[in-house]
Design a protein around this motif. Structure first.
Motif, PDB file in Angstrom:
ATOM      1  N   ARG A 107      13.241  46.421  29.533  1.00 33.75           N
ATOM      2  CA  ARG A 107      12.715  47.708  29.046  1.00 33.75           C
ATOM      3  C   ARG A 107      11.188  47.666  28.972  1.00 33.75           C
ATOM      4  O   ARG A 107      10.514  48.608  29.393  1.00 33.75           O
ATOM      5  N   HIS A 108      10.650  46.583  28.442  1.00 30.79           N
ATOM      6  CA  HIS A 108       9.190  46.449  28.358  1.00 30.79           C
ATOM      7  C   HIS A 108       8.554  46.474  29.748  1.00 30.79           C
ATOM      8  O   HIS A 108       7.488  47.070  29.941  1.00 30.79           O
ATOM      9  N   LEU A 109       9.203  45.830  30.693  1.00 27.32           N
ATOM     10  CA  LEU A 109       8.678  45.843  32.063  1.00 27.32           C
ATOM     11  C   LEU A 109       8.667  47.263  32.625  1.00 27.32           C
ATOM     12  O   LEU A 109       7.696  47.675  33.279  1.00 27.32           O
ATOM     13  N   ALA A 131      15.326  41.102  36.550  1.00 30.00           N
ATOM     14  CA  ALA A 131      16.630  41.384  35.944  1.00 30.00           C
ATOM     15  C   ALA A 131      17.713  40.493  36.546  1.00 30.00           C
ATOM     16  O   ALA A 131      18.562  39.955  35.826  1.00 30.00           O
ATOM     17  N   ASP A 132      17.691  40.335  37.847  1.00 34.16           N
ATOM     18  CA  ASP A 132      18.662  39.459  38.511  1.00 34.16           C
ATOM     19  C   ASP A 132      18.514  38.016  38.028  1.00 34.16           C
ATOM     20  O   ASP A 132      19.509  37.344  37.735  1.00 34.16           O
ATOM     21  N   SER A 139      23.794  47.892  35.621  1.00 32.86           N
ATOM     22  CA  SER A 139      23.906  49.098  34.792  1.00 32.86           C
ATOM     23  C   SER A 139      22.868  49.097  33.671  1.00 32.86           C
ATOM     24  O   SER A 139      22.274  50.137  33.375  1.00 32.86           O
ATOM     25  N   ASP A 140      22.588  47.938  33.056  1.00 37.04           N
ATOM     26  CA  ASP A 140      21.550  47.886  32.026  1.00 37.04           C
ATOM     27  C   ASP A 140      20.156  48.031  32.638  1.00 37.04           C
ATOM     28  O   ASP A 140      19.258  48.614  32.021  1.00 37.04           O
ATOM     29  N   PHE A 141      19.969  47.521  33.827  1.00 37.39           N
ATOM     30  CA  PHE A 141      18.722  47.703  34.563  1.00 37.39           C
ATOM     31  C   PHE A 141      18.454  49.202  34.748  1.00 37.39           C
ATOM     32  O   PHE A 141      17.368  49.702  34.456  1.00 37.39           O
ATOM     33  N   ILE A 142      19.467  49.939  35.190  1.00 36.50           N
ATOM     34  CA  ILE A 142      19.343  51.381  35.415  1.00 36.50           C
ATOM     35  C   ILE A 142      19.210  52.132  34.084  1.00 36.50           C
ATOM     36  O   ILE A 142      18.359  53.019  33.944  1.00 36.50           O
ATOM     37  N   LEU A 146      16.080  54.593  33.072  1.00 34.68           N
ATOM     38  CA  LEU A 146      16.250  56.006  32.748  1.00 34.68           C
ATOM     39  C   LEU A 146      15.804  56.315  31.319  1.00 34.68           C
ATOM     40  O   LEU A 146      15.193  57.364  31.057  1.00 34.68           O
ATOM     41  N   ALA A 147      16.088  55.411  30.393  1.00 34.21           N
ATOM     42  CA  ALA A 147      15.684  55.620  28.998  1.00 34.21           C
ATOM     43  C   ALA A 147      14.156  55.672  28.876  1.00 34.21           C
ATOM     44  O   ALA A 147      13.610  56.522  28.176  1.00 34.21           O
TER      45      ALA A 147
END
Length: 156
Positions: A107-109, A131-132, A139-142, A146-147
């Protein structure tokens, strides 16, 4: 001078058997900051808004005094310049962060990447690769992307 910085960073970044909790926290802060700085360099232009956001995230996340914050940023910049791969940093994250902390790092990135209102394709690739490497699900990456995007839209 650079050799001295490198020695200090290596002593902070790599663990020893007698490592204290404070040393471990410092290593994680440096690794996280280095990942964030690596992202800033990705589009070859570091915007003042991105630098401000980096300081804001590190201040909020690590609650460091201004002097320590500046030191960590300088060390992260130096280490980022010398790093061969993201693995040097992500291995520490994998070793010591739980899943929620890893998602928070992603999220910070995203927040950094979107701070200049221009999400570069190379920034997105770097976040995906990170992330990988730290085993954050797609799904958490996306969801985090989006958030952050939606939060920025309501701010503006």
């Amino acid at each position: 001078m650079l050799g001295t910085i490198r020695q200090f960073f290596e002593s902070q970044l790599f663990s020893t058997e007698q490592e204290s909790d404070q040393d471990r926290v410092c290593r994680l802060q440096l690794a996280s900051a280095a990942l964030m700085f690596e992202l800033l360099k990705t589009d070859r232009h570091i915007d003042d808004r991105e630098t401000h956001k980096l300081k804001e995230i590190l201040t909020d996340r690590f609650q460091l005094p201004a002097r320590q914050l500046q030191e960590i940023i300088e060390l992260a910049e130096a280490e980022s310049a010398a790093a061969v791969s993201l693995y040097e940093f992500t291995s520490l994250v994998n070793e010591h962060y739980d899943y929620d902390e890893k998602v928070q790092l992603i999220r910070h990135l995203w927040e950094l990447a979107m701070a200049d209102d221009d999400l570069d394709k190379y920034e997105e690739q770097m976040i995906r690769r990170t992330a990988d490497l730290i085993y954050v699900s797609h799904s958490d990456f996306i969801k985090t992307k989006l958030a952050v995007r939606d939060a920025r839209a309501t701010e503006n």
